[in-house]
Motif scaffolding. Sequence first.
Motif, PDB file in Angstrom:
ATOM      1  N   GLU A  49      45.369  50.003  44.910  1.00 31.35           N
ATOM      2  CA  GLU A  49      45.643  49.600  43.529  1.00 31.35           C
ATOM      3  C   GLU A  49      44.494  48.762  42.976  1.00 31.35           C
ATOM      4  OE1 GLU A  49      49.392  47.569  43.608  1.00 31.35           O
ATOM      5  OE2 GLU A  49      50.414  49.315  44.459  1.00 31.35           O
ATOM      6  N   HIS A  50      43.992  47.842  43.775  1.00 30.51           N
ATOM      7  CA  HIS A  50      42.851  47.014  43.354  1.00 30.51           C
ATOM      8  C   HIS A  50      41.634  47.894  43.089  1.00 30.51           C
ATOM      9  CE1 HIS A  50      44.231  42.830  43.968  1.00 30.51           C
ATOM     10  NE2 HIS A  50      45.087  43.416  44.788  1.00 30.51           N
ATOM     11  N   PHE A  51      41.341  48.795  44.025  1.00 30.90           N
ATOM     12  CA  PHE A  51      40.206  49.693  43.862  1.00 30.90           C
ATOM     13  C   PHE A  51      40.329  50.504  42.577  1.00 30.90           C
ATOM     14  CE2 PHE A  51      38.344  53.887  44.232  1.00 30.90           C
ATOM     15  CZ  PHE A  51      37.035  53.594  44.549  1.00 30.90           C
ATOM     16  N   LEU A  52      41.492  51.119  42.364  1.00 37.52           N
ATOM     17  CA  LEU A  52      41.685  51.976  41.191  1.00 37.52           C
ATOM     18  C   LEU A  52      41.585  51.209  39.884  1.00 37.52           C
ATOM     19  CD1 LEU A  52      44.518  54.373  42.400  1.00 37.52           C
ATOM     20  CD2 LEU A  52      42.107  54.918  42.021  1.00 37.52           C
ATOM     21  N   ALA A  53      42.175  50.018  39.832  1.00 43.66           N
ATOM     22  CA  ALA A  53      42.134  49.226  38.596  1.00 43.66           C
ATOM     23  C   ALA A  53      40.694  48.901  38.217  1.00 43.66           C
ATOM     24  CB  ALA A  53      42.948  47.946  38.762  1.00 43.66           C
ATOM     25  N   TYR A  54      39.917  48.447  39.170  1.00 44.98           N
ATOM     26  CA  TYR A  54      38.539  48.068  38.877  1.00 44.98           C
ATOM     27  C   TYR A  54      37.636  49.290  38.700  1.00 44.98           C
ATOM     28  CZ  TYR A  54      39.561  43.166  39.191  1.00 44.98           C
ATOM     29  OH  TYR A  54      40.064  41.916  38.925  1.00 44.98           O
ATOM     30  N   PHE A  55      37.948  50.391  39.379  1.00 45.44           N
ATOM     31  CA  PHE A  55      37.234  51.644  39.149  1.00 45.44           C
ATOM     32  C   PHE A  55      37.435  52.099  37.706  1.00 45.44           C
ATOM     33  CE2 PHE A  55      37.389  56.284  38.887  1.00 45.44           C
ATOM     34  CZ  PHE A  55      36.096  56.605  39.286  1.00 45.44           C
ATOM     35  N   LEU A  56      38.669  52.033  37.227  1.00 48.50           N
ATOM     36  CA  LEU A  56      38.954  52.447  35.855  1.00 48.50           C
ATOM     37  C   LEU A  56      38.286  51.527  34.832  1.00 48.50           C
ATOM     38  CD1 LEU A  56      42.681  53.535  36.206  1.00 48.50           C
ATOM     39  CD2 LEU A  56      40.685  55.009  35.830  1.00 48.50           C
ATOM     40  N   GLY A  75      29.436  45.019  34.981  1.00 45.48           N
ATOM     41  CA  GLY A  75      29.802  45.156  36.392  1.00 45.48           C
ATOM     42  C   GLY A  75      29.826  43.819  37.108  1.00 45.48           C
ATOM     43  N   ALA A  76      28.810  43.014  36.884  1.00 48.39           N
ATOM     44  CA  ALA A  76      28.777  41.680  37.495  1.00 48.39           C
ATOM     45  C   ALA A  76      29.940  40.840  36.993  1.00 48.39           C
ATOM     46  CB  ALA A  76      27.446  40.999  37.184  1.00 48.39           C
ATOM     47  N   GLY A  77      30.247  40.954  35.705  1.00 46.78           N
ATOM     48  CA  GLY A  77      31.378  40.220  35.156  1.00 46.78           C
ATOM     49  C   GLY A  77      32.695  40.653  35.775  1.00 46.78           C
ATOM     50  N   LEU A  78      32.857  41.956  36.001  1.00 43.24           N
ATOM     51  CA  LEU A  78      34.094  42.441  36.622  1.00 43.24           C
ATOM     52  C   LEU A  78      34.214  41.971  38.070  1.00 43.24           C
ATOM     53  CD1 LEU A  78      34.291  46.084  35.205  1.00 43.24           C
ATOM     54  CD2 LEU A  78      35.781  44.156  34.629  1.00 43.24           C
ATOM     55  N   VAL A  79      33.099  41.970  38.788  1.00 41.54           N
ATOM     56  CA  VAL A  79      33.128  41.466  40.178  1.00 41.54           C
ATOM     57  C   VAL A  79      33.508  39.991  40.177  1.00 41.54           C
ATOM     58  CG1 VAL A  79      31.695  40.933  42.187  1.00 41.54           C
ATOM     59  CG2 VAL A  79      31.547  43.192  41.109  1.00 41.54           C
ATOM     60  N   LEU A  80      32.891  39.217  39.298  1.00 38.87           N
ATOM     61  CA  LEU A  80      33.231  37.790  39.216  1.00 38.87           C
ATOM     62  C   LEU A  80      34.678  37.586  38.781  1.00 38.87           C
ATOM     63  CD1 LEU A  80      29.951  36.352  37.674  1.00 38.87           C
ATOM     64  CD2 LEU A  80      30.783  36.115  40.031  1.00 38.87           C
ATOM     65  N   THR A  93      48.865  29.732  41.588  1.00 40.32           N
ATOM     66  CA  THR A  93      50.192  30.348  41.583  1.00 40.32           C
ATOM     67  C   THR A  93      50.919  30.034  42.883  1.00 40.32           C
ATOM     68  OG1 THR A  93      49.602  32.461  42.599  1.00 40.32           O
ATOM     69  CG2 THR A  93      49.290  32.288  40.213  1.00 40.32           C
ATOM     70  N   ALA A  94      52.245  30.021  42.795  1.00 35.69           N
ATOM     71  CA  ALA A  94      53.061  29.827  43.996  1.00 35.69           C
ATOM     72  C   ALA A  94      53.583  31.158  44.521  1.00 35.69           C
ATOM     73  CB  ALA A  94      54.235  28.900  43.674  1.00 35.69           C
ATOM     74  N   THR A  95      53.423  32.220  43.737  1.00 35.17           N
ATOM     75  CA  THR A  95      53.985  33.523  44.107  1.00 35.17           C
ATOM     76  C   THR A  95      52.938  34.519  44.583  1.00 35.17           C
ATOM     77  OG1 THR A  95      53.807  34.257  41.806  1.00 35.17           O
ATOM     78  CG2 THR A  95      55.903  33.265  42.497  1.00 35.17           C
ATOM     79  N   ARG A  96      51.693  34.124  44.567  1.00 36.64           N
ATOM     80  CA  ARG A  96      50.601  34.998  45.000  1.00 36.64           C
ATOM     81  C   ARG A  96      49.746  34.245  46.013  1.00 36.64           C
ATOM     82  NH1 ARG A  96      49.927  40.272  42.535  1.00 36.64           N
ATOM     83  NH2 ARG A  96      51.113  40.254  40.608  1.00 36.64           N
ATOM     84  N   MET A  97      48.933  35.001  46.748  1.00 36.41           N
ATOM     85  CA  MET A  97      48.007  34.355  47.667  1.00 36.41           C
ATOM     86  C   MET A  97      46.648  35.049  47.570  1.00 36.41           C
ATOM     87  SD  MET A  97      49.692  35.660  51.221  1.00 36.41           S
ATOM     88  CE  MET A  97      48.277  35.691  52.276  1.00 36.41           C
ATOM     89  N   ALA A  98      45.620  34.272  47.772  1.00 39.20           N
ATOM     90  CA  ALA A  98      44.257  34.813  47.722  1.00 39.20           C
ATOM     91  C   ALA A  98      44.023  35.693  48.939  1.00 39.20           C
ATOM     92  CB  ALA A  98      43.252  33.671  47.686  1.00 39.20           C
ATOM     93  N   ALA A 103      39.432  41.136  46.918  1.00 42.12           N
ATOM     94  CA  ALA A 103      38.160  40.968  46.194  1.00 42.12           C
ATOM     95  C   ALA A 103      37.167  42.046  46.614  1.00 42.12           C
ATOM     96  CB  ALA A 103      37.588  39.575  46.438  1.00 42.12           C
ATOM     97  N   LEU A 104      37.171  42.403  47.886  1.00 39.46           N
ATOM     98  CA  LEU A 104      36.291  43.479  48.358  1.00 39.46           C
ATOM     99  C   LEU A 104      36.707  44.823  47.757  1.00 39.46           C
ATOM    100  CD1 LEU A 104      33.963  44.379  50.163  1.00 39.46           C
ATOM    101  CD2 LEU A 104      35.614  44.605  52.030  1.00 39.46           C
ATOM    102  N   ALA A 105      38.012  45.086  47.692  1.00 39.34           N
ATOM    103  CA  ALA A 105      38.496  46.329  47.075  1.00 39.34           C
ATOM    104  C   ALA A 105      38.133  46.361  45.588  1.00 39.34           C
ATOM    105  CB  ALA A 105      40.009  46.455  47.268  1.00 39.34           C
ATOM    106  N   ASN A 106      38.253  45.213  44.911  1.00 40.08           N
ATOM    107  CA  ASN A 106      37.858  45.130  43.505  1.00 40.08           C
ATOM    108  C   ASN A 106      36.379  45.473  43.331  1.00 40.08           C
ATOM    109  OD1 ASN A 106      40.448  44.112  43.114  1.00 40.08           O
ATOM    110  ND2 ASN A 106      39.768  42.003  42.902  1.00 40.08           N
ATOM    111  N   THR A 107      35.545  44.863  44.146  1.00 37.19           N
ATOM    112  CA  THR A 107      34.101  45.059  44.068  1.00 37.19           C
ATOM    113  C   THR A 107      33.732  46.509  44.361  1.00 37.19           C
ATOM    114  OG1 THR A 107      33.724  42.762  44.698  1.00 37.19           O
ATOM    115  CG2 THR A 107      31.880  44.288  44.997  1.00 37.19           C
ATOM    116  N   THR A 108      34.365  47.089  45.351  1.00 40.52           N
ATOM    117  CA  THR A 108      34.112  48.495  45.681  1.00 40.52           C
ATOM    118  C   THR A 108      34.506  49.400  44.511  1.00 40.52           C
ATOM    119  OG1 THR A 108      34.532  47.983  47.994  1.00 40.52           O
ATOM    120  CG2 THR A 108      34.542  50.305  47.386  1.00 40.52           C
ATOM    121  N   GLY A 109      35.620  49.082  43.861  1.00 38.16           N
ATOM    122  CA  GLY A 109      36.043  49.844  42.690  1.00 38.16           C
ATOM    123  C   GLY A 109      35.042  49.735  41.554  1.00 38.16           C
TER     124      GLY A 109
END
Length: 131
Positions: A49-56, A75-80, A93-98, A103-109
């Motif tokens: 999902e991360h890969f696809l969102a950032y790929f799109l 591209g640099a802005g999206l990676v950041l 957030t209390a409902t999510r975790m880093a 982040a790697l999947a985002n960058t690859t996308g």
Amino acid sequence: MAAVSALLKPLRRARFWLALWCAAVLAVIVVCLVPPPPLSLPQNSDKLEHFLAYFLLAGSAVQLFAQRRALWLVGAGLVLMGIGIEWAQGALTATRMADPMDALANTTGVLAGLLLVFTPLRDLLLRLQPR
């Protein structure tokens, strides 16, 4: 706005497409920071999902921006953005975790989406608009 228009491809309704892309970026930010829905998904399937969102997002930027320099900045802005969202998930957030793997999947996308600039798909939106 004239400076931004100079960076865009000669699309009909270029500002509309840019606004739609900005809305998509904002939607990704919101979806990543609100509490996740209670879904039982296979472990690590969110990486796709991360890969696809950032790929799109990056692939859409290829459709909009005419200059390679602008694309690399986007591209640099999206990676950041992906790294910043992961930090925010862990710190704000209390409902999510880093997760560094997200982040790697985002960058690859982002990288895969930007590679569309080297294919005939780079001008798909231009070819689809009526003449």
